[in-house]
Design a protein around this motif. Structure first.
Motif, PDB file in Angstrom:
ATOM      1  N   GLY A 147       0.845  -1.303  -0.035  1.00  0.00           N
ATOM      2  CA  GLY A 147       0.201  -0.024  -0.020  1.00  0.00           C
ATOM      3  C   GLY A 147       0.832   1.310  -0.152  1.00  0.00           C
ATOM      4  O   GLY A 147       1.999   1.236  -0.012  1.00  0.00           O
ATOM      5  N   PRO A 148       0.395   2.408   0.105  1.00  0.00           N
ATOM      6  CA  PRO A 148       0.999   3.796   0.100  1.00  0.00           C
ATOM      7  C   PRO A 148       1.758   3.745   1.418  1.00  0.00           C
ATOM      8  O   PRO A 148       1.409   3.354   2.222  1.00  0.00           O
ATOM      9  N   GLY A 149       2.831   4.675   1.390  1.00  0.00           N
ATOM     10  CA  GLY A 149       3.417   4.991   2.525  1.00  0.00           C
ATOM     11  C   GLY A 149       2.753   5.294   3.669  1.00  0.00           C
ATOM     12  O   GLY A 149       2.960   4.769   4.868  1.00  0.00           O
ATOM     13  N   VAL A 150       1.740   6.161   3.535  1.00  0.00           N
ATOM     14  CA  VAL A 150       0.921   6.672   4.846  1.00  0.00           C
ATOM     15  C   VAL A 150       0.186   5.513   5.330  1.00  0.00           C
ATOM     16  O   VAL A 150      -0.093   5.678   6.691  1.00  0.00           O
ATOM     17  N   GLY A 151      -0.316   4.158   4.776  1.00  0.00           N
ATOM     18  CA  GLY A 151      -0.808   3.024   5.156  1.00  0.00           C
ATOM     19  C   GLY A 151      -0.121   2.268   6.300  1.00  0.00           C
ATOM     20  O   GLY A 151      -0.566   1.624   7.138  1.00  0.00           O
ATOM     21  N   SER A 152       1.406   2.672   6.218  1.00  0.00           N
ATOM     22  CA  SER A 152       2.437   1.860   7.013  1.00  0.00           C
ATOM     23  C   SER A 152       2.928   2.887   8.289  1.00  0.00           C
ATOM     24  O   SER A 152       3.918   2.527   8.752  1.00  0.00           O
ATOM     25  N   ARG A 208      -1.669  12.368   7.284  1.00  0.00           N
ATOM     26  CA  ARG A 208      -1.419  11.223   6.609  1.00  0.00           C
ATOM     27  C   ARG A 208      -1.996  11.470   5.024  1.00  0.00           C
ATOM     28  O   ARG A 208      -3.028  11.100   4.839  1.00  0.00           O
ATOM     29  N   GLY A 209      -1.641  12.644   4.535  1.00  0.00           N
ATOM     30  CA  GLY A 209      -2.070  12.919   3.139  1.00  0.00           C
ATOM     31  C   GLY A 209      -2.294  14.503   2.898  1.00  0.00           C
ATOM     32  O   GLY A 209      -2.372  15.020   1.890  1.00  0.00           O
ATOM     33  N   ALA A 216      -6.304   0.269  -2.984  1.00  0.00           N
ATOM     34  CA  ALA A 216      -7.292   1.096  -1.817  1.00  0.00           C
ATOM     35  C   ALA A 216      -6.009   1.800  -1.287  1.00  0.00           C
ATOM     36  O   ALA A 216      -5.109   1.861  -1.115  1.00  0.00           O
ATOM     37  N   THR A 217      -6.941   3.087  -0.846  1.00  0.00           N
ATOM     38  CA  THR A 217      -6.381   4.000   0.197  1.00  0.00           C
ATOM     39  C   THR A 217      -6.764   3.791   1.250  1.00  0.00           C
ATOM     40  O   THR A 217      -7.857   3.176   1.696  1.00  0.00           O
ATOM     41  N   PRO A 218      -6.006   4.261   2.597  1.00  0.00           N
ATOM     42  CA  PRO A 218      -6.170   3.947   3.770  1.00  0.00           C
ATOM     43  C   PRO A 218      -7.881   4.513   3.898  1.00  0.00           C
ATOM     44  O   PRO A 218      -8.058   5.731   3.761  1.00  0.00           O
ATOM     45  N   PRO A 219      -8.554   3.716   4.762  1.00  0.00           N
ATOM     46  CA  PRO A 219      -9.997   4.267   5.094  1.00  0.00           C
ATOM     47  C   PRO A 219     -10.162   5.620   6.000  1.00  0.00           C
ATOM     48  O   PRO A 219     -11.068   6.366   5.752  1.00  0.00           O
TER      49      PRO A 219
END
Ligand SMILES: Cc1cc2nc3c(=O)[nH]c(=O)nc-3n(C[C@H](O)[C@H](O)[C@H](O)COP(=O)(O)OP(=O)(O)OC[C@H]3O[C@@H](n4cnc5c(N)ncnc54)[C@H](O)[C@@H]3O)c2cc1C
Length: 514
Positions: free
Chosen positions: A204-209, A238-239, A419-422
């Motif tokens: 997933g994208p960096g922000v998800g971790s 985060r975004g 998917a993007t983080p919810p």
């Protein structure tokens, strides 16, 4: 450049309105034109400022530079990645040495009604860290990996750690993290923006971790934000990218086992057949697992293929596929799909299923995006067929400045788009990601290349689902910031800014740019 030449670079209006004098005291003046900026400047008011107080009253330990100082130009512009540089500049630069210095700088700015901008690594293509007036907090020295715990799969680091540095620190422990693609780019702004990562399809994208972020907020308080503590900040950080209303000083990251058989295939094809190639490649993406990072580039031919690319003004199509696998056999079998292209015999050069690692991936990306160039960049998400992007731009790309990279990442796997983080401000996605990274050397070519770039974005416009805030021109086109978010996320980001930074201490996306 001597001081006089430097002063000539500053638009006269800005220089006079900032009221700079060599003793280090100055009077705040608003040079911004947008309604939002004028409103924010009014809220902040204006007053006389004694820069020495940053050290004597607030305990700041780092260097403080006003634009009358000889090192100011280097500090403001020297480390910016993009050499197509604006003239706008802050009144004061505070180079922090640690997190306490960030607190001191924010409190000083509040006390003196200065707006605040933040410089991470200076890699954002449109240089939003440079604003007219205010105080720039430069985080360059917050560059440490604080801890790595391979057993708990966690790491804590300061923002100015590069993609190459984080992988070099983690990989020997058998660990990895969804970093960005180019070696020098820092995690600082990357992780605040979304983070289009290596192995995005799986990790997933960096922000998800990100598990938590340490932040200095607009009151000058050090807080920790996570899903359970200060969740508003955690959501916005985060975004929020260049529109975030705080300073991120430490990231707490979730780690992943390092894939044991990272393997890459590379194919060069004649530019003339790029539509056929895209027509075949696009639909293959859902047959490949999400552990494959698949891209179609238009680039200038490497020297050994230059002759063969003569009829296409030196352009070639380049397909790269990198699989983050755990066994060489699985990697080979996955990548074999690309050898089934019916027009494979047209391939100009290929390298199939070669073992690789992060070091080599960074070298390859670094070669495509070299430093010290002038650039305009707009990377977007699309849900159109891959071939439609190439149909729209094929003729125009023939005239691309030679160092330009036109990239389409074709997300793979059954559940594309990724998917993007919810629960994060980062909310844009699509089946494809990319656009023109227009790059060149000489200032003499600025006007023609900027115009080529703008036309390219116009040609892509009918297919664009959204922009990516870290790789699009939010300065030249402020609406591209809004178009980087789902409408509800854009609205919530503005509401949270108003709630947590009601005085508008931090520049938002659009203040201080004109
Ligand atoms: C060669 C190259 C390759 C790239 N590849 C990728 C990629 O693979 N994936 C991807 O997602 N992006 C990529 N990018 C884009 C990059 O991630 C963003 O431009 C990012 O902003 C760079 O971080 P920075 O700290 O250098 O940003 P800066 O230019 O220093 O800062 C940009 C803005 O971010 C904010 N900011 C930065 N750090 C902080 C902080 N610690 N606290 C508060 N605000 C902060 C500030 O508002 C600042 O104005 C690439 C950029 C380049 C130049």
């Amino acid at each position: 450049m001597n001081n006089d030449k430097w002063k000539r670079l500053i638009p006269r209006r800005t220089f006079l309105s900032s009221g700079l004098i060599a003793t280090g005291s100055l009077v705040l003046g608003g040079a911004s034109h947008t309604n939002v900026a004028i409103a924010a400047t009014k809220r902040l008011g204006a007053g006389k400022i004694n820069l020495n107080a940053l050290k004597s009253n607030f305990g700041f330990k780092g260097a403080v530079l006003s634009s009358a100082d000889s090192g100011f130009e280097a500090a403001a512009f020297g480390e910016l990645w993009n050499k197509l540089q604006p003239k706008r500049h802050p009144q004061v630069i505070a180079q922090v040495t640690d997190e306490q210095d960030v607190v001191a700088a924010v409190k000083f700015a509040r006390a003196n009604k200065l707006k605040v901008a933040v410089r991470g690594g200076g890699h954002n293509w449109c240089s939003p860290s440079l604003r007219n007036n205010g105080l720039l907090i430069d985080l360059t020295q917050l560059n440490k990996v604080i801890s790595i715990d391979p057993t708990a799969r966690k790491a804590i680091l300061q923002p100015i750690v590069s993609n190459r540095e984080i992988q070099a620190a983690l990989n020997p422990h058998g660990m990895s993290f969804p970093s960005g693609h180019c070696p020098q780019v820092k995690l600082s702004g990357y992780l605040l923006s979304g983070g289009m990562s290596w192995n995005h399809g799986v990790w997933g994208p960096g922000v998800g971790s990100i598990e938590a972020i340490e932040i200095v907020n607009s009151k000058g308080n050090m807080i920790t934000a996570s899903a359970t503590k200060n969740p508003d900040y955690f959501w916005a950080a985060r975004g929020g990218g260049p529109g975030f209303f705080g300073v991120a000083t430490r990231y707490h990251l979730k780690l992943y086992p390092l894939p044991q058989a990272i393997t890459a295939s590379v194919y060069y094809y004649p530019y003339e057949s790029i539509i056929e190639l895209a027509q075949w490649l696009g639909p293959r993406a859902s047959q490949l697992p999400s552990s494959v990072e698949l891209s179609l580039f238009v680039v200038q031919a490497p020297p050994d293929l230059a002759e063969k690319a003569r009829s296409s003004n030196g352009k070639v199509a380049l397909v790269t596929a990198t699989v983050f696998a755990d066994s060489p056999d699985a990697a080979k079998s996955t990548l074999s799909l690309l050898d089934s292209y019916p027009l494979l015999d047209q391939c100009l050069r290929k390298s199939v299923a070669q073992p690789t690692n992060f070091e080599a991936l960074f070298d390859a990306s670094g070669a495509l995006w070299p430093s010290n160039l002038r650039s305009k960049v707009d990377a977007m998400f699309y849900n159109a067929p891959l071939a439609d992007l190439l149909r729209a731009t094929k003729d125009h790309l023939l005239m691309a400045p030679p160092k330009t990279v036109f990239l389409s990442v074709v997300y793979t796997g059954k559940n594309r788009p990724p998917a993007t983080p919810p629960d994060a401000a980062f909310s844009m996605t699509g089946a494809l990601y990319g656009g023109p990274w227009t790059m060149w050397d000489s200032a003499a070519d600025d006007a023609k290349n900027v115009s080529w770039h703008e036309e390219c974005v116009q040609l892509l416009k009918p297919h664009i689902a959204g922009h990516y805030v870290a790789e699009t021109d939010t300065v030249g086109h402020p609406e591209f910031a809004r178009l980087s978010y789902k409408p509800a996320n854009w609205k919530r980001l503005a509401e949270l800014r108003e709630k947590h930074d009601p005085e508008g201490l931090f520049f938002d996306f659009s203040n201080g740019l004109s």
